[in-house]
Design an enzyme around this catalytic site. Sequence first.
Site, PDB file in Angstrom:
ATOM      1  N   GLU A  19     -54.470 -13.753 -12.597  1.00 28.12           N
ATOM      2  CA  GLU A  19     -53.289 -14.793 -11.763  1.00 28.12           C
ATOM      3  C   GLU A  19     -54.105 -16.264 -11.516  1.00 28.12           C
ATOM      4  OE1 GLU A  19     -51.879 -12.582  -8.552  1.00 28.12           O
ATOM      5  OE2 GLU A  19     -51.198 -10.875  -9.925  1.00 28.12           O
ATOM      6  N   ASN A  27     -55.092 -12.077 -17.397  1.00 26.55           N
ATOM      7  CA  ASN A  27     -54.170 -11.231 -16.757  1.00 26.55           C
ATOM      8  C   ASN A  27     -53.042 -11.838 -15.862  1.00 26.55           C
ATOM      9  OD1 ASN A  27     -52.811  -8.449 -16.935  1.00 26.55           O
ATOM     10  ND2 ASN A  27     -53.339  -8.417 -14.670  1.00 26.55           N
ATOM     11  N   HIS A  81     -43.942  -6.713 -13.862  1.00 27.12           N
ATOM     12  CA  HIS A  81     -43.455  -6.140 -12.662  1.00 27.12           C
ATOM     13  C   HIS A  81     -41.783  -6.630 -12.907  1.00 27.12           C
ATOM     14  CE1 HIS A  81     -47.130  -4.472 -11.313  1.00 27.12           C
ATOM     15  NE2 HIS A  81     -47.343  -5.780 -11.050  1.00 27.12           N
ATOM     16  N   GLU A  95     -49.349  -3.760 -16.126  1.00 27.35           N
ATOM     17  CA  GLU A  95     -48.541  -3.219 -14.679  1.00 27.35           C
ATOM     18  C   GLU A  95     -47.312  -3.003 -14.804  1.00 27.35           C
ATOM     19  OE1 GLU A  95     -50.280  -5.892 -11.733  1.00 27.35           O
ATOM     20  OE2 GLU A  95     -52.055  -6.465 -12.958  1.00 27.35           O
ATOM     21  N   ASP A 117     -43.503  -1.949 -14.312  1.00 35.51           N
ATOM     22  CA  ASP A 117     -42.476  -1.178 -13.569  1.00 35.51           C
ATOM     23  C   ASP A 117     -41.233  -1.705 -13.515  1.00 35.51           C
ATOM     24  OD1 ASP A 117     -43.365  -2.969 -11.495  1.00 35.51           O
ATOM     25  OD2 ASP A 117     -44.447  -1.461 -10.393  1.00 35.51           O
TER      26      ASP A 117
HETATM   27  O1  G3I Z   1     -57.868  -1.262   2.413  1.00 33.57           O
HETATM   28  C1  G3I Z   1     -56.906  -0.916   3.231  1.00 33.57           C
HETATM   29  C2  G3I Z   1     -57.149   0.574   3.570  1.00 33.57           C
HETATM   30  O2  G3I Z   1     -58.280   0.663   4.424  1.00 33.57           O
HETATM   31  C3  G3I Z   1     -56.025   1.136   4.695  1.00 33.57           C
HETATM   32  O3  G3I Z   1     -56.284   2.409   5.073  1.00 33.57           O
HETATM   33  C4  G3I Z   1     -54.641   1.039   3.853  1.00 33.57           C
HETATM   34  C5  G3I Z   1     -53.336   1.431   4.873  1.00 33.57           C
HETATM   35  O4  G3I Z   1     -52.308   1.006   4.096  1.00 33.57           O
HETATM   36  O5  G3I Z   1     -54.467  -0.350   3.662  1.00 33.57           O
HETATM   37  C6  G3I Z   1     -55.540  -0.775   2.439  1.00 33.57           C
HETATM   38  O6  G3I Z   1     -55.349  -1.697   1.794  1.00 33.57           O
HETATM   39  C7  G3I Z   1     -54.095  -1.854   1.047  1.00 33.57           C
HETATM   40  C8  G3I Z   1     -54.541  -2.024  -0.380  1.00 33.57           C
HETATM   41  O7  G3I Z   1     -53.664  -2.084  -1.072  1.00 33.57           O
HETATM   42  C9  G3I Z   1     -55.336  -0.449  -0.973  1.00 33.57           C
HETATM   43  O8  G3I Z   1     -54.387   0.454  -0.641  1.00 33.57           O
HETATM   44  C10 G3I Z   1     -53.615  -3.168   1.385  1.00 33.57           C
HETATM   45  O9  G3I Z   1     -52.930  -3.333   2.788  1.00 33.57           O
HETATM   46  C11 G3I Z   1     -52.394  -3.709   0.245  1.00 33.57           C
HETATM   47  O10 G3I Z   1     -52.140  -5.117   0.632  1.00 33.57           O
HETATM   48  C12 G3I Z   1     -52.941  -3.379  -1.108  1.00 33.57           C
HETATM   49  O11 G3I Z   1     -52.036  -3.512  -2.074  1.00 33.57           O
HETATM   50  C13 G3I Z   1     -52.468  -3.709  -3.416  1.00 33.57           C
HETATM   51  C14 G3I Z   1     -52.186  -5.077  -3.634  1.00 33.57           C
HETATM   52  O12 G3I Z   1     -52.461  -5.190  -5.081  1.00 33.57           O
HETATM   53  C15 G3I Z   1     -52.968  -6.273  -3.053  1.00 33.57           C
HETATM   54  O13 G3I Z   1     -52.668  -7.813  -3.485  1.00 33.57           O
HETATM   55  C16 G3I Z   1     -51.470  -2.704  -4.060  1.00 33.57           C
HETATM   56  O14 G3I Z   1     -52.075  -1.514  -3.718  1.00 33.57           O
HETATM   57  C17 G3I Z   1     -51.831  -3.218  -5.741  1.00 33.57           C
HETATM   58  O15 G3I Z   1     -50.776  -2.242  -6.105  1.00 33.57           O
HETATM   59  C18 G3I Z   1     -51.585  -4.373  -5.909  1.00 33.57           C
HETATM   60  O16 G3I Z   1     -51.894  -4.721  -7.408  1.00 33.57           O
HETATM   61  C19 G3I Z   1     -51.512  -5.953  -7.964  1.00 33.57           C
HETATM   62  C20 G3I Z   1     -52.661  -6.062  -9.103  1.00 33.57           C
HETATM   63  O17 G3I Z   1     -53.902  -5.964  -8.742  1.00 33.57           O
HETATM   64  C21 G3I Z   1     -52.294  -7.621  -9.662  1.00 33.57           C
HETATM   65  N1  G3I Z   1     -50.946  -7.864  -9.997  1.00 33.57           N
HETATM   66  C22 G3I Z   1     -50.034  -7.524  -8.836  1.00 33.57           C
HETATM   67  C23 G3I Z   1     -49.968  -6.166  -8.617  1.00 33.57           C
HETATM   68  C24 G3I Z   1     -48.927  -5.753  -7.239  1.00 33.57           C
HETATM   69  O18 G3I Z   1     -49.198  -6.528  -6.320  1.00 33.57           O
END
Ligand code: G3I
Length: 348
Positions: free
Chosen positions: A159, A203, A238, A267, A269
Amino acid sequence: MPHGPGCSPLPLLLIASLTLLVATHRVLAAPSTLRELAQQRGFHIGAAVAIPFLADTDYRETLRHQFNICVAENAFKMESLQPYRHQFNFNDADQLAAFAQTNHLRLRGHTLVWHSQMPWWLSHGQWTRDEGLRIMEEHITTVMQHFKGKVYAWDVVNEAVSDQAPWGVRTDNFWGKTVGADYVEKAFEFARRADSQAVLYYNDYGAEGAGPKADAVFQLLKQLKAKNLVDGVGWQSHFESGWKADKGYVANAQRLAQLGLEISITELDFRFTLPSTPEKLATQAESYRSMLRFCLSQPNIKAMVLWGFTDKSSWIPHFFKGQGDALIFDQNYRPKPAYDALADVLLH
Ligand code: G3I
């Protein structure tokens, strides 16, 4: 029933049993999972993995039976791998690498350089350009060397291209501000040096079909390719349910192929507004069908990776209020109409 000479019931019975045996074997041996069907076509179909879910038997079994490629949803990001400066934590990532190796799934690495999910020590520090470059190089080199031979392709940079005019590489994110617009090229240089065998990807989202962002990504890739720094481009994909591949996707895939680049859908969905209805599921199934048909029609598209596979674990409900059910298995790991559509495309 009378039997003529030489026509004893024994051979007939034998033939009948043999026919039944062969038929049963055919049914049993017929490919019945997406993985087996994809394998027959030399295609890779996969999913992003949420490491905590690997402890769940249904999750694990579905993953290894249905897919031949995977990627970590979060475990390979910088905040996970280098939570403290110079201190790497490979526990979760290694768990997925071991799972992939044992079950013969290809493994993608996502992602080495991104302005999001960076460790606190990095995002909250003040760094010069040289320090930023040194941190980037150390991270890329350490991580890629650790996974050498285990990760076949890396999303080196995620990105980096802006969503609005004047398009081009962003200078408003952490890496752009610290290093400058050449941070993308530098990251690819470090990656090529760290593992010359790895397939290096750029990506992004919003650059899949026709449009100014796709053009900007294309220009960036052209520059990188001229220096032999990039091998492929990831189309995140997405999308909203109802999406269909149009001419813009074909034209973009073909110009990338002419540049000598492979593409992976990285990715995928298709989200919709809850609650789910049979009609919404049918529309979603058609979107999945359209995407896979499109992938199989373009020789340079090598893989189609979903961002998760069960509606039990997906980023969508957390990021899009009221939306969800974007994947191909429901919360109980039952295949949805989208699953059947994918199997159907692979079969025909
Ligand atoms: O690390 C904490 C953890 O300690 C806590 O227990 C948990 C409780 O909800 O939160 C955890 O952090 C979260 C993390 O995912 C791991 O689960 C964050 O709040 C959450 O914001 C984070 O979201 C991820 C997101 O990227 C962040 O930008 C999503 O799971 C993940 O699917 C998403 O993936 C991205 C790709 O990498 C790039 N392209 C877009 C895609 C969707 O946003």
